[in-house]
Design a protein around this motif. Sequence first.
Motif, PDB file in Angstrom:
ATOM      1  N   GLY A 282       0.824  -1.201   0.000  1.00 13.33           N
ATOM      2  CA  GLY A 282       0.000   0.000   0.000  1.00 13.33           C
ATOM      3  C   GLY A 282       0.857   1.250   0.000  1.00 13.33           C
ATOM      4  N   ILE A 283       0.203   2.383  -0.068  1.00 13.10           N
ATOM      5  CA  ILE A 283       0.897   3.675  -0.075  1.00 13.10           C
ATOM      6  C   ILE A 283       1.395   3.984   1.339  1.00 13.10           C
ATOM      7  CG2 ILE A 283       0.630   6.151  -0.489  1.00 13.10           C
ATOM      8  CD1 ILE A 283      -1.605   5.363  -2.503  1.00 13.10           C
ATOM      9  N   LYS A 284       2.658   4.292   1.444  1.00 16.83           N
ATOM     10  CA  LYS A 284       3.242   4.565   2.763  1.00 16.83           C
ATOM     11  C   LYS A 284       2.695   5.880   3.312  1.00 16.83           C
ATOM     12  CE  LYS A 284       7.578   4.422   5.318  1.00 16.83           C
ATOM     13  NZ  LYS A 284       9.027   4.112   5.260  1.00 16.83           N
ATOM     14  N   ASN A 285       2.198   5.816   4.541  1.00 19.57           N
ATOM     15  CA  ASN A 285       1.662   7.018   5.183  1.00 19.57           C
ATOM     16  C   ASN A 285       2.184   7.100   6.617  1.00 19.57           C
ATOM     17  OD1 ASN A 285       0.186   4.997   6.422  1.00 19.57           O
ATOM     18  ND2 ASN A 285      -1.811   5.675   5.663  1.00 19.57           N
ATOM     19  N   GLN A 286       1.633   8.030   7.382  1.00 16.42           N
ATOM     20  CA  GLN A 286       2.138   8.271   8.735  1.00 16.42           C
ATOM     21  C   GLN A 286       2.003   7.050   9.633  1.00 16.42           C
ATOM     22  OE1 GLN A 286       0.757  11.926  10.558  1.00 16.42           O
ATOM     23  NE2 GLN A 286       1.241  11.208  12.620  1.00 16.42           N
ATOM     24  N   PHE A 287       0.889   6.337   9.520  1.00 20.79           N
ATOM     25  CA  PHE A 287       0.675   5.160  10.366  1.00 20.79           C
ATOM     26  C   PHE A 287       1.774   4.123  10.139  1.00 20.79           C
ATOM     27  CE2 PHE A 287      -1.084   1.059  11.551  1.00 20.79           C
ATOM     28  CZ  PHE A 287      -1.701   1.331  12.754  1.00 20.79           C
ATOM     29  N   ILE A 288       2.026   3.786   8.879  1.00 29.33           N
ATOM     30  CA  ILE A 288       3.058   2.806   8.553  1.00 29.33           C
ATOM     31  C   ILE A 288       4.418   3.279   9.045  1.00 29.33           C
ATOM     32  CG2 ILE A 288       4.292   1.667   6.660  1.00 29.33           C
ATOM     33  CD1 ILE A 288       1.672   1.748   5.060  1.00 29.33           C
ATOM     34  N   LYS A 289       4.719   4.547   8.808  1.00 28.39           N
ATOM     35  CA  LYS A 289       6.016   5.114   9.197  1.00 28.39           C
ATOM     36  C   LYS A 289       6.231   5.016  10.708  1.00 28.39           C
ATOM     37  CE  LYS A 289       8.740   9.365   8.536  1.00 28.39           C
ATOM     38  NZ  LYS A 289       8.917   9.790   9.941  1.00 28.39           N
ATOM     39  N   GLU A 290       5.217   5.391  11.482  1.00 30.35           N
ATOM     40  CA  GLU A 290       5.373   5.392  12.938  1.00 30.35           C
ATOM     41  C   GLU A 290       5.422   3.978  13.511  1.00 30.35           C
ATOM     42  OE1 GLU A 290       2.724   7.988  15.029  1.00 30.35           O
ATOM     43  OE2 GLU A 290       3.201   9.719  13.765  1.00 30.35           O
ATOM     44  N   ILE A 291       4.668   3.060  12.923  1.00 31.82           N
ATOM     45  CA  ILE A 291       4.712   1.667  13.370  1.00 31.82           C
ATOM     46  C   ILE A 291       6.101   1.083  13.113  1.00 31.82           C
ATOM     47  CG2 ILE A 291       3.893  -0.671  12.887  1.00 31.82           C
ATOM     48  CD1 ILE A 291       1.932   0.823  14.579  1.00 31.82           C
ATOM     49  N   GLU A 292       6.654   1.375  11.941  1.00 28.19           N
ATOM     50  CA  GLU A 292       7.987   0.870  11.609  1.00 28.19           C
ATOM     51  C   GLU A 292       9.046   1.460  12.535  1.00 28.19           C
ATOM     52  OE1 GLU A 292       8.623   1.760   7.508  1.00 28.19           O
ATOM     53  OE2 GLU A 292       7.484   0.013   6.790  1.00 28.19           O
ATOM     54  N   GLU A 293       8.948   2.755  12.811  1.00 31.63           N
ATOM     55  CA  GLU A 293       9.941   3.423  13.656  1.00 31.63           C
ATOM     56  C   GLU A 293       9.866   2.951  15.103  1.00 31.63           C
ATOM     57  OE1 GLU A 293       9.186   7.562  13.064  1.00 31.63           O
ATOM     58  OE2 GLU A 293      10.340   7.660  11.196  1.00 31.63           O
ATOM     59  N   SER A 294       8.664   2.574  15.550  1.00 32.50           N
ATOM     60  CA  SER A 294       8.507   2.141  16.937  1.00 32.50           C
ATOM     61  C   SER A 294       9.106   0.765  17.187  1.00 32.50           C
ATOM     62  CB  SER A 294       7.025   2.114  17.322  1.00 32.50           C
ATOM     63  OG  SER A 294       6.359   1.035  16.669  1.00 32.50           O
ATOM     64  N   GLN A 295       9.210  -0.030  16.112  1.00 30.70           N
ATOM     65  CA  GLN A 295       9.732  -1.396  16.178  1.00 30.70           C
ATOM     66  C   GLN A 295       8.963  -2.258  17.194  1.00 30.70           C
ATOM     67  OE1 GLN A 295      14.011  -0.942  16.823  1.00 30.70           O
ATOM     68  NE2 GLN A 295      14.334  -0.930  14.618  1.00 30.70           N
ATOM     69  N   THR A 296       7.706  -1.896  17.423  1.00 31.95           N
ATOM     70  CA  THR A 296       6.847  -2.675  18.308  1.00 31.95           C
ATOM     71  C   THR A 296       6.437  -3.964  17.609  1.00 31.95           C
ATOM     72  OG1 THR A 296       5.966  -0.624  19.229  1.00 31.95           O
ATOM     73  CG2 THR A 296       4.718  -2.637  19.663  1.00 31.95           C
ATOM     74  N   PRO A 297       6.498  -5.105  18.299  1.00 27.29           N
ATOM     75  CA  PRO A 297       6.069  -6.365  17.670  1.00 27.29           C
ATOM     76  C   PRO A 297       4.625  -6.273  17.181  1.00 27.29           C
ATOM     77  CG  PRO A 297       7.230  -6.795  19.720  1.00 27.29           C
ATOM     78  CD  PRO A 297       7.002  -5.316  19.667  1.00 27.29           C
ATOM     79  N   ILE A 298       4.396  -6.731  15.962  1.00 28.45           N
ATOM     80  CA  ILE A 298       3.055  -6.695  15.375  1.00 28.45           C
ATOM     81  C   ILE A 298       2.450  -8.094  15.424  1.00 28.45           C
ATOM     82  CG2 ILE A 298       1.712  -6.250  13.278  1.00 28.45           C
ATOM     83  CD1 ILE A 298       3.936  -4.312  12.428  1.00 28.45           C
ATOM     84  N   PRO A 299       1.300  -8.263  16.067  1.00 29.89           N
ATOM     85  CA  PRO A 299       0.671  -9.599  16.113  1.00 29.89           C
ATOM     86  C   PRO A 299       0.191 -10.026  14.732  1.00 29.89           C
ATOM     87  CG  PRO A 299      -0.790  -7.946  17.074  1.00 29.89           C
ATOM     88  CD  PRO A 299       0.522  -7.264  16.825  1.00 29.89           C
ATOM     89  N   ASP A 300       0.057 -11.328  14.537  1.00 29.48           N
ATOM     90  CA  ASP A 300      -0.359 -11.870  13.248  1.00 29.48           C
ATOM     91  C   ASP A 300      -1.820 -11.529  12.942  1.00 29.48           C
ATOM     92  OD1 ASP A 300       2.106 -12.994  12.757  1.00 29.48           O
ATOM     93  OD2 ASP A 300       1.584 -14.929  13.637  1.00 29.48           O
TER      94      ASP A 300
END
Length: 358
Positions: A282-300
């Motif tokens: 998808g198109i990279k936006n603020q949500f994706i950017k902040e989730i990536e920067e936080s490096q918080t584990p993402i559940p399946d």
Amino acid sequence: MWDNKVTELLSIEYPIIQAPMAGGVTTPELVASVSNAGGLGMVGAGYMEPDQLRSQIKAIKKLTDRPFGVNLFIPSNFQISKLDFELAFNSLQPFRDELNIKEEIPVLPDSKEDHVKFPQLLNVIIREKVPVCSFTFGIPSEDDISMLKSEGVILIGTATSVNEAVMNENAGMDIVVGQGSEAGGHRGTFSENGENNLIGTLSLIPQLTERISIPVVAAGGIMNGKGVIASLCLGAKGVQMGTAFLTSKESGAHKVYKEAVIQASDSDTVLTRAFSGKWARGIKNQFIKEIEESQTPIPDYPVQNKLTSQIRKVSASRNESRFMSLWSGQSPGLAKEKTVKELIRDIVSQAEEIKASL
């Protein structure tokens, strides 16, 4: 030039399948318009309840007497502890605060729910006599395949690798969609890691057609007649197009979503698990950017999908594209805001012109 095994099996004029985009994009108007224009309209029923699917099928039948299909997600098994679920929920609190969302932690998801709902959805498809059914994220059981085939339903599988295509053929699928890594939305990968298994359409399709005998439909980055001709030259018998139809006038995509796709450049899309827990483009936006920067584990999936649901809904209601899932393939620069009839007419016309000049 359009008569082949895919048009014969699906009883359509052109081997053009509208990708089954779940989440409200595939309105009855979109599905019916594609079928009426000679292609195959598809309902993205991945998130639907049985009653919702039944209502949509009935609405489509009022708009067209031509074939259309329904796409289902193969249920997945997942496990998450209460503690991890709470941590994942709390990690998204900054987004809720920014959107002023007051949300209590939801009930811990149970994988049994989707396994119970899946046969109910199949029952709707059979009872409503839907002629085509496609599947993403896996392959139905042998019993389900036998049941659908006994009712005359044409079955379409999804593969992102040669191995997955062979598995689909061996299971009894009638057609396989070869989904290249350029495709928008969720990767259909089910036998390997969706991030690593990134084979482009140009490389994937010829390999599939060499290894399997059932018809292959190309998907991923195809937006116009040039993409159709290229796919046919690679050995495909048809194409599946998502982003091209997403921006059509009949599409149910939010206006902000459509605008984001039309304004995006070729380098604006990324693969992410941020919204749903499954890899998707998808198109990279603020949500994706902040989730990536936080490096918080993402559940399946579907846990993350459930946890981000309110954020996405409220964002859309406020025209906030920063926190919406803006699924798109790698060719958004070719997206047009046309009616489905105009779009298919232009695709067919361009393909025929190219064919005549070869």
